[in-house]
Design an enzyme around this catalytic site. Structure first.
Site, mmCIF file in Angstrom:
data_model
loop_
_atom_site.group_PDB
_atom_site.id
_atom_site.type_symbol
_atom_site.label_atom_id
_atom_site.label_comp_id
_atom_site.label_asym_id
_atom_site.label_seq_id
_atom_site.Cartn_x
_atom_site.Cartn_y
_atom_site.Cartn_z
ATOM 1 N N ASP A 32 0.875 -1.186 0.000
ATOM 2 C CA ASP A 32 0.000 0.000 0.000
ATOM 3 C C ASP A 32 0.902 1.223 0.000
ATOM 4 O O ASP A 32 1.994 1.175 0.562
ATOM 5 C CB ASP A 32 -0.896 -0.010 1.263
ATOM 6 C CG ASP A 32 -2.154 0.823 1.089
ATOM 7 O OD1 ASP A 32 -2.036 2.026 0.789
ATOM 8 O OD2 ASP A 32 -3.260 0.275 1.260
ATOM 9 N N SER A 126 -16.702 -3.738 -9.901
ATOM 10 C CA SER A 126 -17.803 -2.967 -9.327
ATOM 11 C C SER A 126 -19.058 -3.107 -10.175
ATOM 12 O O SER A 126 -18.982 -3.249 -11.401
ATOM 13 C CB SER A 126 -17.374 -1.494 -9.305
ATOM 14 O OG SER A 126 -18.482 -0.675 -9.068
ATOM 15 N N THR A 128 -20.691 -0.861 -10.987
ATOM 16 C CA THR A 128 -20.701 0.316 -11.864
ATOM 17 C C THR A 128 -20.426 -0.076 -13.319
ATOM 18 O O THR A 128 -20.798 0.660 -14.233
ATOM 19 C CB THR A 128 -19.692 1.370 -11.349
ATOM 20 O OG1 THR A 128 -19.970 2.612 -11.955
ATOM 21 C CG2 THR A 128 -18.277 1.002 -11.659
ATOM 22 N N TYR A 150 -14.085 6.311 -13.881
ATOM 23 C CA TYR A 150 -13.836 5.295 -12.852
ATOM 24 C C TYR A 150 -14.383 3.937 -13.313
ATOM 25 O O TYR A 150 -13.691 2.917 -13.287
ATOM 26 C CB TYR A 150 -14.484 5.708 -11.521
ATOM 27 C CG TYR A 150 -14.635 4.562 -10.558
ATOM 28 C CD1 TYR A 150 -13.519 4.025 -9.925
ATOM 29 C CD2 TYR A 150 -15.882 3.979 -10.314
ATOM 30 C CE1 TYR A 150 -13.649 2.938 -9.065
ATOM 31 C CE2 TYR A 150 -16.018 2.909 -9.458
ATOM 32 C CZ TYR A 150 -14.903 2.395 -8.829
ATOM 33 O OH TYR A 150 -15.038 1.316 -7.996
ATOM 34 N N LYS A 154 -12.607 0.137 -14.428
ATOM 35 C CA LYS A 154 -12.975 -1.204 -13.932
ATOM 36 C C LYS A 154 -13.308 -2.138 -15.108
ATOM 37 O O LYS A 154 -12.889 -3.294 -15.134
ATOM 38 C CB LYS A 154 -14.170 -1.114 -12.968
ATOM 39 C CG LYS A 154 -13.841 -0.426 -11.648
ATOM 40 C CD LYS A 154 -12.833 -1.222 -10.830
ATOM 41 C CE LYS A 154 -12.392 -0.499 -9.572
ATOM 42 N NZ LYS A 154 -11.254 -1.118 -8.900
ATOM 43 N N TYR A 177 -18.582 -5.697 -6.889
ATOM 44 C CA TYR A 177 -19.190 -5.288 -5.618
ATOM 45 C C TYR A 177 -20.394 -4.402 -5.884
ATOM 46 O O TYR A 177 -20.330 -3.495 -6.701
ATOM 47 C CB TYR A 177 -18.240 -4.439 -4.770
ATOM 48 C CG TYR A 177 -16.841 -4.932 -4.569
ATOM 49 C CD1 TYR A 177 -16.494 -6.277 -4.669
ATOM 50 C CD2 TYR A 177 -15.839 -4.015 -4.231
ATOM 51 C CE1 TYR A 177 -15.182 -6.684 -4.447
ATOM 52 C CE2 TYR A 177 -14.544 -4.421 -4.006
ATOM 53 C CZ TYR A 177 -14.215 -5.753 -4.126
ATOM 54 O OH TYR A 177 -12.928 -6.138 -3.905
ATOM 55 N N PHE A 178 -21.445 -4.592 -5.075
ATOM 56 C CA PHE A 178 -22.540 -3.636 -5.101
ATOM 57 C C PHE A 178 -22.173 -2.508 -4.106
ATOM 58 O O PHE A 178 -21.140 -1.891 -4.301
ATOM 59 C CB PHE A 178 -23.877 -4.367 -4.941
ATOM 60 C CG PHE A 178 -24.264 -4.965 -6.292
ATOM 61 C CD1 PHE A 178 -23.479 -5.955 -6.883
ATOM 62 C CD2 PHE A 178 -25.314 -4.454 -7.019
ATOM 63 C CE1 PHE A 178 -23.749 -6.426 -8.175
ATOM 64 C CE2 PHE A 178 -25.609 -4.928 -8.302
ATOM 65 C CZ PHE A 178 -24.831 -5.904 -8.875
ATOM 66 N N ASN A 197 -18.194 10.605 -0.149
ATOM 67 C CA ASN A 197 -18.935 10.688 -1.406
ATOM 68 C C ASN A 197 -20.150 9.774 -1.368
ATOM 69 O O ASN A 197 -21.128 10.013 -2.055
ATOM 70 C CB ASN A 197 -18.047 10.247 -2.576
ATOM 71 C CG ASN A 197 -16.972 11.270 -2.872
ATOM 72 O OD1 ASN A 197 -17.270 12.433 -3.095
ATOM 73 N ND2 ASN A 197 -15.722 10.841 -2.841
ATOM 74 N N ASN A 198 -20.050 8.723 -0.578
ATOM 75 C CA ASN A 198 -21.117 7.728 -0.558
ATOM 76 C C ASN A 198 -22.133 8.026 0.539
ATOM 77 O O ASN A 198 -21.855 8.745 1.494
ATOM 78 C CB ASN A 198 -20.530 6.324 -0.371
ATOM 79 C CG ASN A 198 -19.665 5.939 -1.543
ATOM 80 O OD1 ASN A 198 -18.456 5.842 -1.406
ATOM 81 N ND2 ASN A 198 -20.267 5.754 -2.693
#
Ligand code: UDP
Length: 340
Positions: A32, A126, A128, A150, A154, A177-178, A197-198
């Site tokens: 990371d 995602s 998305t 974004y 993905k 992922y949802f 943001n979420n």
């Protein structure tokens, strides 16, 4: 499968996944660079798991440093690749930054993996990638047409990995992922966005008195109460889906497998806020605003394939998702910043 390298292991989903990996007996190597994270969750997750991880502060674009990690660590059996930028709005403003980080960084990682003979990968994709789906619940064979940079990164990564698994005999699991929410049951690790943001981190901060109100992005959708409906999934359930994916790769022939990870149940913005009020006992002021550009009315998962092929299913419901989110928020009013 013994030793798993996790990129982005200090992040929200990464840190929860590392705990589940350690609990299942895997050795964990984390890479990371703290782009959107800090070191504190690494200390906490090791304490919670009662086991240590090996950590390397490396940016994925730094091929020499990444190569040195693989040399130093010896045999790595699989990689779980979380490290990426994830803010939709920012991706619209800074597309090149998103393509460079999310695509070039991943390509560097894959080159290094191939060089060292590491051929198993679980990738954070995602929902998305489905854009505005023709029907919900969404199945994995629905059309992919992302609608922002974004989402494009993905979808591109999925294609790159399908081609790579085909050419080099890699085993790849793409998890779509949802809406991940909630936190570890200890309240020690959770989501720590600089600016939320979420929906749920925002609601948490309003409940905690940090922000004044939640803006509901539109109440004129064709849904149960006019507000947007999403399939929220407890982050610990999501973390366990990664462990199941590693188990699957250990048994599976090469190629790419794609799974939706959600509960299959949708909740509206209003339902989320109301449940948060009940759980926290706090007043949560809402103001209805215009629709957010790019948002869709409803998005829920058909997770039958993950249930059948991964042996995974969600074990936590909405109440537990929100209770854990509130516990994390209450115990860490400033996220990890107080611990620094
Ligand atoms: N939302 C909202 N207010 C906020 C943030 C989100 O009304 O401050 C709504 C958003 O329009 C969507 C749902 O909450 O219907 C979930 O949004 P989020 O950004 O958490 O996830 P998304 O599904 O957009 O990735």
């Amino acid at each position: 499968m013994k030793k798993i390298l996790v990129t982005g292991g200090a992040g929200y989903i990464g840190s929860h996944t590392c705990i589940e990996l350690l609990a299942s007996g895997y050795e964990v190597v984390i890479v990371d660079d703290f782009t959107n994270s800090v070191a504190e969750p690494l200390q906490r997750l090791q304490k919670l798991a009662g086991k240590s991880v090996s950590f390397h502060e490396v940016n994925l674009l730094d091929e020499a440093a990444l190569d040195a990690v693989f040399v130093k660590e010896g045999q790595i059996d699989a990689v779980i690749h979380f490290a990426a930028l994830k803010a939709v709005g920012e991706s619209v403003e800074k597309p090149l930054m998103y393509y460079k980080n999310n695509i070039s960084g991943s390509l560097t990682l894959f080159d290094v993996m191939q060089k060292h003979g590491v051929k198993n990968l679980v990738f954070s994709s995602s929902a998305t990638v489905y854009g505005d789906p023709e029907e919900t619940p969404i199945k994995e064979d629905a059309a992919v047409h992302a609608t922002n940079p974004y989402g494009h990164t993905k979808a591109m990564m999925e294609q790159i990995l399908m081609d790579t698994s085909h050419a080099f005999d890699w085993g790849v699991v793409l998890l779509r992922y949802f809406n991940p929410v909630g936190a570890h049951e200890s309240g020690e690790i959770g989501e720590d966005p600089e600016y939320p943001n979420n929906l749920l981190p925002f609601v948490s901060q309003v409940a905690a008195g940090i922000r004044e109100h939640v803006t509901i992005f539109g109440d004129d959708y064709d849904t149960v109460d006019g507000t947007g409906v999403r399939d929220y999934i407890h982050v610990v359930d999501l973390a366990r889906a990664h462990v199941k994916s590693i188990e699957k790769l250990a048994k599976h022939d090469k190629g790419t497998l794609i799974y939706n990870i959600g509960t299959g149940t949708g909740y509206s913005v209003q339902q989320m806020v109301e449940t948060f009020r009940q759980v926290s006992g706090k007043e949560i002021k809402t103001v209805v605003g215009p629709r957010r550009p790019g948002d869709i009315a409803e998005c829920t998962a058909d997770a039958t394939l993950a249930n059948n092929e991964l042996g995974w299913s969600a074990s936590y419901g909405l109440q537990e998702m929100i209770e854990s989110a509130w516990k994390w928020q209450s115990q860490n009013p400033n996220g990890y910043r107080d611990a620094k």
